[in-house]
Design a protein around this motif. Structure first.
Motif, PDB file in Angstrom:
ATOM      1  N   ASP A   1       1.317  -5.694   0.654  1.00  0.00           N
ATOM      2  CA  ASP A   1       2.187  -6.877   0.653  1.00  0.00           C
ATOM      3  C   ASP A   1       3.297  -6.938  -0.301  1.00  0.00           C
ATOM      4  N   CYS A   2       4.379  -7.617   0.150  1.00  0.00           N
ATOM      5  CA  CYS A   2       5.650  -7.709  -1.043  1.00  0.00           C
ATOM      6  C   CYS A   2       6.675  -8.549  -0.137  1.00  0.00           C
ATOM      7  N   PRO A   3       7.693  -8.940  -0.965  1.00  0.00           N
ATOM      8  CA  PRO A   3       8.699  -9.729  -0.442  1.00  0.00           C
ATOM      9  C   PRO A   3       9.817  -9.225   0.573  1.00  0.00           C
ATOM     10  N   PHE A   4       9.401  -7.638   0.596  1.00  0.00           N
ATOM     11  CA  PHE A   4      10.176  -6.812   1.482  1.00  0.00           C
ATOM     12  C   PHE A   4       9.628  -6.258   2.541  1.00  0.00           C
ATOM     13  N   PRO A   5      10.089  -6.880   3.729  1.00  0.00           N
ATOM     14  CA  PRO A   5       9.224  -6.440   5.013  1.00  0.00           C
ATOM     15  C   PRO A   5       9.497  -4.731   5.229  1.00  0.00           C
ATOM     16  N   GLU A   6      10.569  -4.300   4.791  1.00  0.00           N
ATOM     17  CA  GLU A   6      10.770  -2.850   5.077  1.00  0.00           C
ATOM     18  C   GLU A   6       9.961  -1.924   4.234  1.00  0.00           C
ATOM     19  N   TYR A   7       9.083  -2.449   3.182  1.00  0.00           N
ATOM     20  CA  TYR A   7       8.418  -1.773   2.550  1.00  0.00           C
ATOM     21  C   TYR A   7       6.904  -1.666   2.852  1.00  0.00           C
ATOM     22  N   VAL A   8       6.551  -2.855   3.472  1.00  0.00           N
ATOM     23  CA  VAL A   8       5.004  -3.174   3.772  1.00  0.00           C
ATOM     24  C   VAL A   8       4.576  -1.935   4.889  1.00  0.00           C
ATOM     25  N   GLY A   9       3.607  -1.304   4.275  1.00  0.00           N
ATOM     26  CA  GLY A   9       2.883  -0.477   5.168  1.00  0.00           C
ATOM     27  C   GLY A   9       3.269   0.890   4.401  1.00  0.00           C
ATOM     28  N   ARG A  10       4.422   1.127   3.660  1.00  0.00           N
ATOM     29  CA  ARG A  10       4.754   2.290   3.363  1.00  0.00           C
ATOM     30  C   ARG A  10       3.928   2.947   2.235  1.00  0.00           C
ATOM     31  N   THR A  11       4.331   4.362   1.992  1.00  0.00           N
ATOM     32  CA  THR A  11       3.599   4.927   0.822  1.00  0.00           C
ATOM     33  C   THR A  11       4.858   5.171  -0.237  1.00  0.00           C
TER      34      THR A  11
ATOM     35  N   ILE B   1       4.293   4.993 -16.035  1.00  0.00           N
ATOM     36  CA  ILE B   1       4.225   5.374 -14.798  1.00  0.00           C
ATOM     37  C   ILE B   1       5.783   5.445 -14.201  1.00  0.00           C
ATOM     38  N   THR B   2       6.089   6.639 -13.553  1.00  0.00           N
ATOM     39  CA  THR B   2       7.384   6.908 -12.790  1.00  0.00           C
ATOM     40  C   THR B   2       7.113   6.898 -11.475  1.00  0.00           C
ATOM     41  N   GLY B   3       7.804   5.969 -10.689  1.00  0.00           N
ATOM     42  CA  GLY B   3       7.517   6.062  -9.077  1.00  0.00           C
ATOM     43  C   GLY B   3       8.872   6.058  -8.252  1.00  0.00           C
ATOM     44  N   ASN B   4       8.687   6.832  -7.072  1.00  0.00           N
ATOM     45  CA  ASN B   4       9.798   6.624  -5.997  1.00  0.00           C
ATOM     46  C   ASN B   4       9.828   5.586  -5.140  1.00  0.00           C
ATOM     47  N   GLU B   5      10.889   5.153  -4.598  1.00  0.00           N
ATOM     48  CA  GLU B   5      10.842   3.903  -3.737  1.00  0.00           C
ATOM     49  C   GLU B   5       9.845   4.229  -2.558  1.00  0.00           C
ATOM     50  N   PRO B   6       9.163   3.230  -2.158  1.00  0.00           N
ATOM     51  CA  PRO B   6       8.355   3.224  -0.982  1.00  0.00           C
ATOM     52  C   PRO B   6       9.210   4.111   0.190  1.00  0.00           C
ATOM     53  N   GLY B   7       8.415   4.992   0.816  1.00  0.00           N
ATOM     54  CA  GLY B   7       9.142   5.681   1.853  1.00  0.00           C
ATOM     55  C   GLY B   7       9.828   7.023   1.803  1.00  0.00           C
ATOM     56  N   ASN B   8      10.079   7.374   0.223  1.00  0.00           N
ATOM     57  CA  ASN B   8      10.505   8.479  -0.120  1.00  0.00           C
ATOM     58  C   ASN B   8       9.175   9.540  -0.201  1.00  0.00           C
ATOM     59  N   PRO B   9       9.503  10.760   0.553  1.00  0.00           N
ATOM     60  CA  PRO B   9       8.289  11.553   0.681  1.00  0.00           C
ATOM     61  C   PRO B   9       7.816  12.696  -0.274  1.00  0.00           C
ATOM     62  N   ALA B  10       8.633  12.460  -1.510  1.00  0.00           N
ATOM     63  CA  ALA B  10       8.312  13.268  -2.672  1.00  0.00           C
ATOM     64  C   ALA B  10       7.600  12.612  -3.793  1.00  0.00           C
ATOM     65  N   ALA B  11       7.031  13.036  -4.785  1.00  0.00           N
ATOM     66  CA  ALA B  11       6.622  12.558  -6.001  1.00  0.00           C
ATOM     67  C   ALA B  11       7.810  12.860  -6.841  1.00  0.00           C
ATOM     68  N   PRO B  12       8.033  12.051  -8.048  1.00  0.00           N
ATOM     69  CA  PRO B  12       8.947  12.379  -9.031  1.00  0.00           C
ATOM     70  C   PRO B  12       8.847  13.767  -9.599  1.00  0.00           C
ATOM     71  N   SER B  13       9.916  14.485  -9.928  1.00  0.00           N
ATOM     72  CA  SER B  13       9.603  15.669 -10.728  1.00  0.00           C
ATOM     73  C   SER B  13       9.544  15.462 -12.187  1.00  0.00           C
ATOM     74  N   GLY B  14       9.514  14.335 -12.711  1.00  0.00           N
ATOM     75  CA  GLY B  14       9.382  14.056 -14.391  1.00  0.00           C
ATOM     76  C   GLY B  14       9.378  12.595 -14.258  1.00  0.00           C
ATOM     77  N   PHE B  15       9.080  12.414 -15.535  1.00  0.00           N
ATOM     78  CA  PHE B  15       8.962  10.971 -16.072  1.00  0.00           C
ATOM     79  C   PHE B  15      10.206  10.280 -16.045  1.00  0.00           C
ATOM     80  N   ASP B  16      11.382  11.136 -16.182  1.00  0.00           N
ATOM     81  CA  ASP B  16      12.734  10.575 -16.339  1.00  0.00           C
ATOM     82  C   ASP B  16      13.529  11.086 -15.216  1.00  0.00           C
TER      83      ASP B  16
END
Length: 242
Positions: free
Chosen positions: A191-201, A215-230
């Motif tokens: 759940d979040c205020p942005f419908p396009e993100y609900v249900g995404r990973t 914690i360093t994270g990619n946008e929901p829907g991006n299929p990869a993990a970050p390569s590093g903390f920066d």
């Protein structure tokens, strides 16, 4: 390109195998612990498959045949499940470049400019890890973000609620921890205020050091993990437990 023989050139031989999507030029990440988008290429056929990281259910699958001439590559979609059925009978053109274990596919007249890594066959699948160190209430800030306000994170069991420095931004999500290096968070937005993100990973990495949770994270829907903390294109937050 219809007369090209895919496996007759060095590029054609190098294409053969299984690849996992790790981003796009300039924003290349790491392979996700689970739920990665896989591309399999034989001497004549290709297919792309992605599964839900928690349930294993197929999100989408499509494939077909391809033609190769030099570094010009064209895929024709001949089979697809319902989530990508609109691609059926269409042909998409690209240029391809292979450097070591990296395949860069640049779309010609289409948006699929992507970077893939050859999937490793000699490593064990990452295992789920204990999330006990993350439990509780945390408060911190986004590093390099537009908002200067304090962010908060409340973790309970295998779910969390996050509120950003901008009070209009919040997320509720389920998550799992995987024993990679650094450890990965695989997050499913519930759940979040942005419908396009609900249900995404969303894929993130984290470390807990000297009482600070980074914690360093990619946008929901991006299929990869970050390569590093920066990593470029990712968000970095640092918390302290309340």
């Amino acid at each position: 390109m219809t007369d090209a023989r895919p496996g007759s050139s060095q590029v054609g031989k190098d294409l053969i195998g299984t690849w996992i999507l790790v981003g796009k030029p300039g924003e290349v990440g790491e392979a996700p612990a689970v739920g990665g988008r896989l591309k399999s290429i034989t001497g004549t056929h290709w297919s792309v498959t992605q599964a839900d990281p928690e349930t294993g259910a197929t999100i989408f699958h499509h494939g077909g045949t391809y033609a190769l001439k030099g570094n010009e590559y064209a895929e024709t979609v001949e089979d697809a499940n319902e989530n990508s059925a609109e691609l059926l009978k269409k042909t998409f053109k690209f240029t391809v470049k292979i450097e070591g274990d990296t395949l860069t596919q640049t779309g010609i007249g289409n948006p699929w400019t992507e970077v893939w890594k050859r999937a490793k066959t000699d490593s064990a699948k990452p295992k789920k890890s204990d999330a006990s160190t993350l439990q509780g209430k945390w408060r911190g800030n986004e590093i390099g973000g537009k908002s200067t306000g304090a962010a908060s994170l409340f973790v309970e069991g295998s779910s969390f609620e996050f509120h950003g420095g901008d009070t209009n931004e919040w997320y509720k999500a389920a998550f799992s921890v995987y024993d990679t290096s650094p450890k990965q968070l695989v997050v499913k937005i519930t759940d979040c205020p942005f419908p396009e993100y609900v249900g995404r990973t969303s894929y993130a990495i984290f470390q807990l050091q000297d009482g600070a949770l980074t914690i360093t994270g990619n946008e929901p829907g991006n299929p990869a993990a970050p390569s590093g903390f920066d990593a470029a294109g990712a968000r970095k937050l640092v918390f302290k437990k309340e």
